[in-house]
Design a protein around this motif. Structure first.
Motif, mmCIF file in Angstrom:
data_model
loop_
_atom_site.group_PDB
_atom_site.id
_atom_site.type_symbol
_atom_site.label_atom_id
_atom_site.label_comp_id
_atom_site.label_asym_id
_atom_site.label_seq_id
_atom_site.Cartn_x
_atom_site.Cartn_y
_atom_site.Cartn_z
ATOM 1 N N ALA A 77 -0.331 -1.078 5.048
ATOM 2 C CA ALA A 77 -1.778 -1.003 5.269
ATOM 3 C C ALA A 77 -2.192 -1.861 6.461
ATOM 4 O O ALA A 77 -3.014 -1.434 7.278
ATOM 5 C CB ALA A 77 -2.527 -1.430 4.020
ATOM 6 N N HIS A 78 -1.617 -3.057 6.576
ATOM 7 C CA HIS A 78 -1.936 -3.921 7.717
ATOM 8 C C HIS A 78 -1.537 -3.258 9.034
ATOM 9 O O HIS A 78 -2.294 -3.282 10.000
ATOM 10 C CB HIS A 78 -1.258 -5.286 7.598
ATOM 11 N N ARG A 79 -0.357 -2.661 9.062
ATOM 12 C CA ARG A 79 0.098 -1.994 10.282
ATOM 13 C C ARG A 79 -0.802 -0.810 10.625
ATOM 14 O O ARG A 79 -1.119 -0.563 11.785
ATOM 15 C CB ARG A 79 1.530 -1.498 10.121
ATOM 16 N N LEU A 80 -1.196 -0.061 9.596
ATOM 17 C CA LEU A 80 -2.007 1.132 9.817
ATOM 18 C C LEU A 80 -3.422 0.783 10.266
ATOM 19 O O LEU A 80 -3.950 1.388 11.193
ATOM 20 C CB LEU A 80 -2.074 1.982 8.546
ATOM 21 N N THR A 81 -4.025 -0.191 9.611
ATOM 22 C CA THR A 81 -5.409 -0.533 9.949
ATOM 23 C C THR A 81 -5.515 -1.303 11.258
ATOM 24 O O THR A 81 -6.577 -1.338 11.863
ATOM 25 C CB THR A 81 -6.105 -1.305 8.801
ATOM 26 N N ASP A 82 -4.421 -1.909 11.716
ATOM 27 C CA ASP A 82 -4.411 -2.552 13.034
ATOM 28 C C ASP A 82 -4.607 -1.518 14.135
ATOM 29 O O ASP A 82 -5.271 -1.780 15.130
ATOM 30 C CB ASP A 82 -3.093 -3.296 13.277
ATOM 31 N N THR A 83 -3.997 -0.354 13.966
ATOM 32 C CA THR A 83 -4.075 0.679 14.999
ATOM 33 C C THR A 83 -5.099 1.771 14.689
ATOM 34 O O THR A 83 -5.502 2.497 15.568
ATOM 35 C CB THR A 83 -2.692 1.333 15.212
ATOM 36 N N HIS A 84 -5.503 1.895 13.433
ATOM 37 C CA HIS A 84 -6.474 2.916 13.017
ATOM 38 C C HIS A 84 -7.587 2.206 12.242
ATOM 39 O O HIS A 84 -7.576 2.161 11.015
ATOM 40 C CB HIS A 84 -5.803 3.976 12.146
ATOM 41 N N THR A 85 -8.537 1.668 12.973
ATOM 42 C CA THR A 85 -9.537 0.773 12.369
ATOM 43 C C THR A 85 -10.482 1.456 11.392
ATOM 44 O O THR A 85 -11.079 0.797 10.554
ATOM 45 C CB THR A 85 -10.370 0.079 13.463
ATOM 46 N N ASN A 86 -10.632 2.778 11.442
ATOM 47 C CA ASN A 86 -11.548 3.477 10.553
ATOM 48 C C ASN A 86 -10.852 3.995 9.289
ATOM 49 O O ASN A 86 -11.408 4.776 8.532
ATOM 50 C CB ASN A 86 -12.222 4.640 11.293
ATOM 51 N N LEU A 87 -9.638 3.560 9.065
ATOM 52 C CA LEU A 87 -8.821 4.030 7.953
ATOM 53 C C LEU A 87 -9.118 3.240 6.686
ATOM 54 O O LEU A 87 -9.192 2.015 6.706
ATOM 55 C CB LEU A 87 -7.345 3.863 8.338
ATOM 56 N N SER A 88 -9.294 3.952 5.567
ATOM 57 C CA SER A 88 -9.455 3.298 4.269
ATOM 58 C C SER A 88 -8.129 3.357 3.528
ATOM 59 O O SER A 88 -7.323 4.266 3.749
ATOM 60 C CB SER A 88 -10.522 4.012 3.437
ATOM 61 N N VAL A 89 -7.905 2.386 2.633
ATOM 62 C CA VAL A 89 -6.657 2.326 1.879
ATOM 63 C C VAL A 89 -6.969 2.185 0.392
ATOM 64 O O VAL A 89 -7.778 1.351 -0.009
ATOM 65 C CB VAL A 89 -5.778 1.134 2.334
ATOM 66 N N LEU A 90 -6.307 3.012 -0.415
ATOM 67 C CA LEU A 90 -6.343 2.902 -1.872
ATOM 68 C C LEU A 90 -4.942 2.515 -2.313
ATOM 69 O O LEU A 90 -3.984 3.241 -2.060
ATOM 70 C CB LEU A 90 -6.757 4.231 -2.513
ATOM 71 N N TYR A 91 -4.818 1.336 -2.905
ATOM 72 C CA TYR A 91 -3.519 0.879 -3.389
ATOM 73 C C TYR A 91 -3.288 1.405 -4.797
ATOM 74 O O TYR A 91 -4.222 1.479 -5.605
ATOM 75 C CB TYR A 91 -3.463 -0.649 -3.426
ATOM 76 N N ILE A 92 -2.037 1.739 -5.090
ATOM 77 C CA ILE A 92 -1.638 2.104 -6.441
ATOM 78 C C ILE A 92 -0.446 1.238 -6.816
ATOM 79 O O ILE A 92 0.357 0.871 -5.958
ATOM 80 C CB ILE A 92 -1.314 3.611 -6.574
ATOM 81 N N SER A 93 -0.370 0.871 -8.090
ATOM 82 C CA SER A 93 0.730 0.006 -8.501
ATOM 83 C C SER A 93 0.974 0.093 -9.998
ATOM 84 O O SER A 93 0.031 0.177 -10.777
ATOM 85 C CB SER A 93 0.433 -1.443 -8.132
ATOM 86 N N GLY A 94 2.232 0.039 -10.352
ATOM 87 C CA GLY A 94 2.617 -0.061 -11.750
ATOM 88 C C GLY A 94 2.675 -1.507 -12.186
ATOM 89 O O GLY A 94 2.928 -1.810 -13.348
ATOM 90 N N TYR A 95 2.432 -2.434 -11.266
ATOM 91 C CA TYR A 95 2.518 -3.868 -11.539
ATOM 92 C C TYR A 95 1.175 -4.551 -11.330
ATOM 93 O O TYR A 95 1.089 -5.646 -10.822
ATOM 94 C CB TYR A 95 3.538 -4.526 -10.601
ATOM 95 N N SER A 96 0.102 -3.903 -11.708
ATOM 96 C CA SER A 96 -1.237 -4.387 -11.352
ATOM 97 C C SER A 96 -1.640 -5.694 -12.019
ATOM 98 O O SER A 96 -2.533 -6.380 -11.534
ATOM 99 C CB SER A 96 -2.279 -3.314 -11.657
ATOM 100 N N ASP A 97 -1.010 -6.073 -13.132
ATOM 101 C CA ASP A 97 -1.417 -7.301 -13.815
ATOM 102 C C ASP A 97 -1.302 -8.536 -12.940
ATOM 103 O O ASP A 97 -2.214 -9.339 -12.874
ATOM 104 C CB ASP A 97 -0.595 -7.521 -15.097
ATOM 105 N N GLY A 98 -0.176 -8.686 -12.243
ATOM 106 C CA GLY A 98 0.022 -9.888 -11.455
ATOM 107 C C GLY A 98 -0.140 -9.675 -9.967
ATOM 108 O O GLY A 98 0.170 -10.541 -9.180
ATOM 109 N N VAL A 99 -0.628 -8.498 -9.581
ATOM 110 C CA VAL A 99 -0.710 -8.168 -8.167
ATOM 111 C C VAL A 99 -1.937 -8.815 -7.531
ATOM 112 O O VAL A 99 -3.031 -8.736 -8.057
ATOM 113 C CB VAL A 99 -0.767 -6.628 -7.970
ATOM 114 N N MET A 100 -1.705 -9.469 -6.422
ATOM 115 C CA MET A 100 -2.795 -10.050 -5.643
ATOM 116 C C MET A 100 -3.086 -9.072 -4.521
ATOM 117 O O MET A 100 -2.233 -8.817 -3.672
ATOM 118 C CB MET A 100 -2.350 -11.393 -5.071
ATOM 119 N N LEU A 101 -4.260 -8.496 -4.531
ATOM 120 C CA LEU A 101 -4.611 -7.533 -3.499
ATOM 121 C C LEU A 101 -4.867 -8.224 -2.173
ATOM 122 O O LEU A 101 -5.398 -9.322 -2.147
ATOM 123 C CB LEU A 101 -5.888 -6.781 -3.893
#
Length: 133
Positions: A77-101
């Motif tokens: 996401a960091h790489r993508l939004t650095d070059t595509h500033t109008n890009l939105s990101v939706l994260y998905i994870s099976g480990y959401s309990d301890g995930v720091m967004l």
């Protein structure tokens, strides 16, 4: 369902789904394209970067797994939004309990779906993000 100037027209949006689980990619492709979104899929971050660089029209939303081999969804996401500033990101994870967004103080903090999720939940979240663009 929606009418007026702020009407949500799925066909105007392009979505890139990135996950190493082929079943999830297939489900996302079927569900999102069935509602009129233009959808591309990538099974790894290298393919995602290549698709994004060549995509015409540009991608509006990336749905990316936070935990993937070789490069995390966050790094992607960091790489993508650095070059595509109008890009939105939706994260998905099976480990959401301890995930720091990434940037949890920012508006992106709400853009996380915990696996497993239903097709209805995916559609609702995608629509919410794209309507806020």
């Amino acid at each position: 369902e929606t009418t007026g100037a702020g009407a949500h027209a799925p066909g105007q949006f392009k979505i890139l789904m990135v996950d190493d689980e082929e079943l999830l990619l297939n489900m996302g492709q079927v569900v999102l394209s069935g509602k009129g979104y233009r959808v591309e899929t990538a099974k790894n971050n290298r393919d995602a970067l290549q698709i994004l660089g060549q995509s015409r029209p540009p991608v509006d939303l990336v749905v990316a797994d936070l935990v993937m081999p070789t490069m995390s969804g966050e790094e992607l996401a960091h790489r993508l939004t650095d070059t595509h500033t109008n890009l939105s990101v939706l994260y998905i994870s099976g480990y959401s309990d301890g995930v720091m967004l990434p940037g949890e103080e920012s508006s992106d903090a709400k853009h996380l779906l915990a696996k497993p999720f239903s097709s209805t939940t995916l559609l609702k979240k995608v629509r919410e993000i794209l309507e806020s663009k």
